[in-house]
Design a protein around this motif. Structure first.
Motif, short mmCIF file in Angstrom:
data_model
loop_
_atom_site.label_atom_id
_atom_site.label_comp_id
_atom_site.label_asym_id
_atom_site.label_seq_id
_atom_site.Cartn_x
_atom_site.Cartn_y
_atom_site.Cartn_z
N THR A 3 0.82 -1.21 0.00
CA THR A 3 0.00 0.00 0.00
C THR A 3 0.85 1.26 0.00
O THR A 3 0.52 2.24 -0.68
CB THR A 3 -0.93 0.00 1.22
OG1 THR A 3 -1.68 -1.22 1.22
CG2 THR A 3 -1.87 1.17 1.19
N ARG A 6 2.08 2.02 -3.50
CA ARG A 6 0.98 2.49 -4.36
C ARG A 6 0.66 3.96 -4.07
O ARG A 6 0.47 4.74 -5.01
CB ARG A 6 -0.28 1.66 -4.11
CG ARG A 6 -0.23 0.32 -4.76
CD ARG A 6 -1.56 -0.36 -4.56
NE ARG A 6 -1.52 -1.71 -5.09
CZ ARG A 6 -2.54 -2.53 -5.07
NH1 ARG A 6 -3.68 -2.15 -4.52
NH2 ARG A 6 -2.43 -3.73 -5.58
N ILE A 7 0.58 4.32 -2.79
CA ILE A 7 0.28 5.70 -2.44
C ILE A 7 1.41 6.62 -2.90
O ILE A 7 1.17 7.71 -3.41
CB ILE A 7 0.02 5.83 -0.92
CG1 ILE A 7 -1.29 5.12 -0.56
CG2 ILE A 7 -0.02 7.29 -0.49
CD1 ILE A 7 -1.56 5.04 0.92
N LEU A 9 3.50 6.15 -5.44
CA LEU A 9 3.44 6.27 -6.90
C LEU A 9 2.27 7.16 -7.33
O LEU A 9 2.39 7.95 -8.28
CB LEU A 9 3.33 4.89 -7.55
CG LEU A 9 4.60 4.04 -7.50
CD1 LEU A 9 4.33 2.65 -8.06
CD2 LEU A 9 5.72 4.72 -8.26
N TYR A 10 1.13 7.03 -6.66
CA TYR A 10 -0.02 7.86 -6.97
C TYR A 10 0.31 9.34 -6.70
O TYR A 10 0.01 10.21 -7.53
CB TYR A 10 -1.22 7.43 -6.12
CG TYR A 10 -2.47 8.20 -6.41
CD1 TYR A 10 -3.20 7.99 -7.58
CD2 TYR A 10 -2.93 9.15 -5.51
CE1 TYR A 10 -4.35 8.70 -7.84
CE2 TYR A 10 -4.09 9.87 -5.76
CZ TYR A 10 -4.80 9.64 -6.93
OH TYR A 10 -5.93 10.36 -7.18
N ALA A 11 0.94 9.62 -5.57
CA ALA A 11 1.31 11.00 -5.25
C ALA A 11 2.33 11.54 -6.25
O ALA A 11 2.25 12.70 -6.67
CB ALA A 11 1.87 11.07 -3.83
N GLY A 13 2.63 10.59 -9.35
CA GLY A 13 1.89 10.81 -10.60
C GLY A 13 1.09 12.10 -10.56
O GLY A 13 1.03 12.84 -11.54
N LEU A 14 0.45 12.38 -9.41
CA LEU A 14 -0.29 13.63 -9.27
C LEU A 14 0.64 14.83 -9.36
O LEU A 14 0.31 15.84 -9.99
CB LEU A 14 -1.04 13.66 -7.94
CG LEU A 14 -2.33 12.87 -7.86
CD1 LEU A 14 -2.90 12.96 -6.44
CD2 LEU A 14 -3.34 13.38 -8.86
#
Length: 62
Positions: A3, A6-7, A9-11, A13-14
């Motif tokens: 997790t 994932r968080i 990588l998401y941050a 990407g944003l």
């Protein structure tokens, strides 16, 4: 994938997406408005005058 990754990588990407949007808006956005002209009617002819320098030696307001 765990997790935390994932968080992260998401941050990331944003951050990339918002950075690209900001750069594109800065590059292709509308031109800034020209500055408004300054009124100079309060100045006297012949320089700043004697009164101009009187407040420069005063201590700062508290």
């Amino acid at each position: 994938m765990n997790t935390g990754v994932r968080i992260g990588l998401y941050a990331a990407g944003l951050a990339v997406a918002f950075g690209a949007a900001y750069g594109a808006g800065d590059r292709f956005g509308p031109a800034p408005a020209p500055p408004t002209p300054v009124e100079h009617s309060e100045h006297r002819e012949g320089g700043a005058g004697k009164e101009h320098g009187q407040d420069h030696d005063a201590p700062p307001a508290t």
